[in-house]
Design a protein around this motif. Structure first.
Motif, mmCIF file in Angstrom:
data_model
loop_
_atom_site.group_PDB
_atom_site.id
_atom_site.type_symbol
_atom_site.label_atom_id
_atom_site.label_comp_id
_atom_site.label_asym_id
_atom_site.label_seq_id
_atom_site.Cartn_x
_atom_site.Cartn_y
_atom_site.Cartn_z
ATOM 1 N N CYS A 55 118.553 -28.464 -41.151
ATOM 2 C CA CYS A 55 119.687 -28.959 -40.384
ATOM 3 C C CYS A 55 119.208 -30.003 -39.381
ATOM 4 O O CYS A 55 118.115 -29.869 -38.827
ATOM 5 C CB CYS A 55 120.310 -27.767 -39.658
ATOM 6 N N THR A 56 120.010 -31.031 -39.164
ATOM 7 C CA THR A 56 119.741 -31.983 -38.091
ATOM 8 C C THR A 56 120.988 -32.096 -37.225
ATOM 9 O O THR A 56 122.117 -31.998 -37.730
ATOM 10 C CB THR A 56 119.350 -33.380 -38.613
ATOM 11 N N VAL B 68 126.142 -30.564 -19.465
ATOM 12 C CA VAL B 68 127.085 -30.084 -20.467
ATOM 13 C C VAL B 68 126.892 -30.877 -21.756
ATOM 14 O O VAL B 68 126.406 -32.003 -21.737
ATOM 15 C CB VAL B 68 128.552 -30.199 -19.988
ATOM 16 N N VAL B 69 127.292 -30.275 -22.851
ATOM 17 C CA VAL B 69 127.274 -30.958 -24.137
ATOM 18 C C VAL B 69 128.530 -31.821 -24.209
ATOM 19 O O VAL B 69 129.641 -31.331 -24.049
ATOM 20 C CB VAL B 69 127.255 -29.949 -25.305
ATOM 21 N N ARG B 70 128.329 -33.098 -24.455
ATOM 22 C CA ARG B 70 129.454 -34.030 -24.604
ATOM 23 C C ARG B 70 129.856 -34.160 -26.064
ATOM 24 O O ARG B 70 131.021 -34.261 -26.411
ATOM 25 C CB ARG B 70 129.057 -35.394 -24.018
ATOM 26 N N ARG B 71 128.835 -34.168 -26.939
ATOM 27 C CA ARG B 71 129.105 -34.364 -28.357
ATOM 28 C C ARG B 71 127.998 -33.726 -29.187
ATOM 29 O O ARG B 71 126.831 -33.804 -28.824
ATOM 30 C CB ARG B 71 129.147 -35.862 -28.655
ATOM 31 N N THR B 72 128.381 -33.125 -30.300
ATOM 32 C CA THR B 72 127.422 -32.590 -31.261
ATOM 33 C C THR B 72 127.821 -33.053 -32.649
ATOM 34 O O THR B 72 128.963 -32.883 -33.068
ATOM 35 C CB THR B 72 127.398 -31.042 -31.236
ATOM 36 N N GLU B 73 126.861 -33.639 -33.340
ATOM 37 C CA GLU B 73 127.052 -34.042 -34.730
ATOM 38 C C GLU B 73 126.004 -33.282 -35.531
ATOM 39 O O GLU B 73 124.825 -33.296 -35.185
ATOM 40 C CB GLU B 73 126.816 -35.546 -34.847
ATOM 41 N N ILE B 74 126.424 -32.591 -36.578
ATOM 42 C CA ILE B 74 125.508 -31.713 -37.302
ATOM 43 C C ILE B 74 125.558 -31.998 -38.807
ATOM 44 O O ILE B 74 126.633 -32.199 -39.363
ATOM 45 C CB ILE B 74 125.814 -30.230 -36.993
ATOM 46 N N ASP B 75 124.385 -32.042 -39.401
ATOM 47 C CA ASP B 75 124.272 -32.183 -40.849
ATOM 48 C C ASP B 75 123.541 -30.957 -41.383
ATOM 49 O O ASP B 75 122.360 -30.749 -41.066
ATOM 50 C CB ASP B 75 123.478 -33.445 -41.231
ATOM 51 N N HIS B 76 124.235 -30.150 -42.176
ATOM 52 C CA HIS B 76 123.627 -28.991 -42.831
ATOM 53 C C HIS B 76 123.023 -29.490 -44.142
ATOM 54 O O HIS B 76 123.744 -29.934 -45.037
ATOM 55 C CB HIS B 76 124.670 -27.915 -43.109
ATOM 56 N N LEU B 77 121.715 -29.417 -44.252
ATOM 57 C CA LEU B 77 121.033 -29.975 -45.421
ATOM 58 C C LEU B 77 120.670 -28.933 -46.460
ATOM 59 O O LEU B 77 120.706 -29.204 -47.659
ATOM 60 C CB LEU B 77 119.782 -30.730 -44.966
ATOM 61 N N ARG B 78 120.285 -27.753 -46.014
ATOM 62 C CA ARG B 78 119.958 -26.641 -46.916
ATOM 63 C C ARG B 78 120.044 -25.356 -46.103
ATOM 64 O O ARG B 78 119.873 -25.366 -44.895
ATOM 65 C CB ARG B 78 118.592 -26.818 -47.559
ATOM 66 N N PRO B 79 120.286 -24.226 -46.754
ATOM 67 C CA PRO B 79 120.434 -22.976 -46.007
ATOM 68 C C PRO B 79 119.091 -22.393 -45.559
ATOM 69 O O PRO B 79 118.055 -22.604 -46.191
ATOM 70 C CB PRO B 79 121.107 -22.043 -47.008
ATOM 71 N N VAL B 80 119.136 -21.671 -44.455
ATOM 72 C CA VAL B 80 118.017 -20.808 -44.063
ATOM 73 C C VAL B 80 118.285 -19.477 -44.743
ATOM 74 O O VAL B 80 119.332 -18.861 -44.531
ATOM 75 C CB VAL B 80 117.937 -20.628 -42.527
#
Length: 153
Positions: free
Chosen positions: A110-111, A62-74
């Motif tokens: 995105c990362t 299962v996913v415990r944690r997600t951290e996301i950085d949107h850097l530029r659009p697709v």
């Protein structure tokens, strides 16, 4: 949605995913929630690729944690995105990966940092990672670190 995935000698897993017309929002770029879907699809391919030979391609996790950085659009000119996965940390019952999503031009869009937990569905609780899985994750992490050090020279 996917067009395959592969683990490279560097320890990095990479796959190409199809961008669908419905993924775009009214502003002409991929909606932010779709990045989570791309990351999930890539993680499934990653697990099948890395753990399948041990009979654990569908390892309950299962996913415990997600951290996301949107850097530029697709943008609409991307019919596909590439997703790279690197193992960042391996624990007793969990592991952390870094996922990078690239547009068709190869630009980082995105990362994500994601913590995955090995899970016992019947007991609804975390369990220790199988030894074969832990060994595979550690080996991928070490290969990626070596490749990173070599490219820094």
């Amino acid at each position: 949605m996917s067009t395959g995935g592969e683990a490279t000698d560097s320890g990095v897993f990479r796959c190409t995913l199809q961008v669908r017309w419905a993924d775009f929002d009214q502003f002409g770029h991929v909606n932010n929630v779709k990045y989570i879907e791309y990351a999930q699809e890539a993680r499934i391919l990653f697990a099948r690729s890395r753990f399948g030979r041990f009979g654990l391609g569908n390892l309950p996790q299962v996913v415990r944690r997600t951290e996301i950085d949107h850097l530029r659009p697709v943008l609409r000119d991307s019919a596909t995105v590439d997703v790279e996965i690197e193992v960042d940390h391996v624990g007793t019952s969990s592991y952390q990966i870094v996922q990078t999503i690239f547009d068709a031009a190869g630009e980082v869009c995105c990362t994500l940092r994601v913590v995955m937990v090995s899970y016992d569905v019947a007991a609804s609780s975390p369990v220790e990672l199988p030894a074969a899985v832990r060994n595979e994750l550690e080996a991928a992490k070490q290969r990626a670190a070596l490749t990173e050090r070599e490219s820094a020279r």
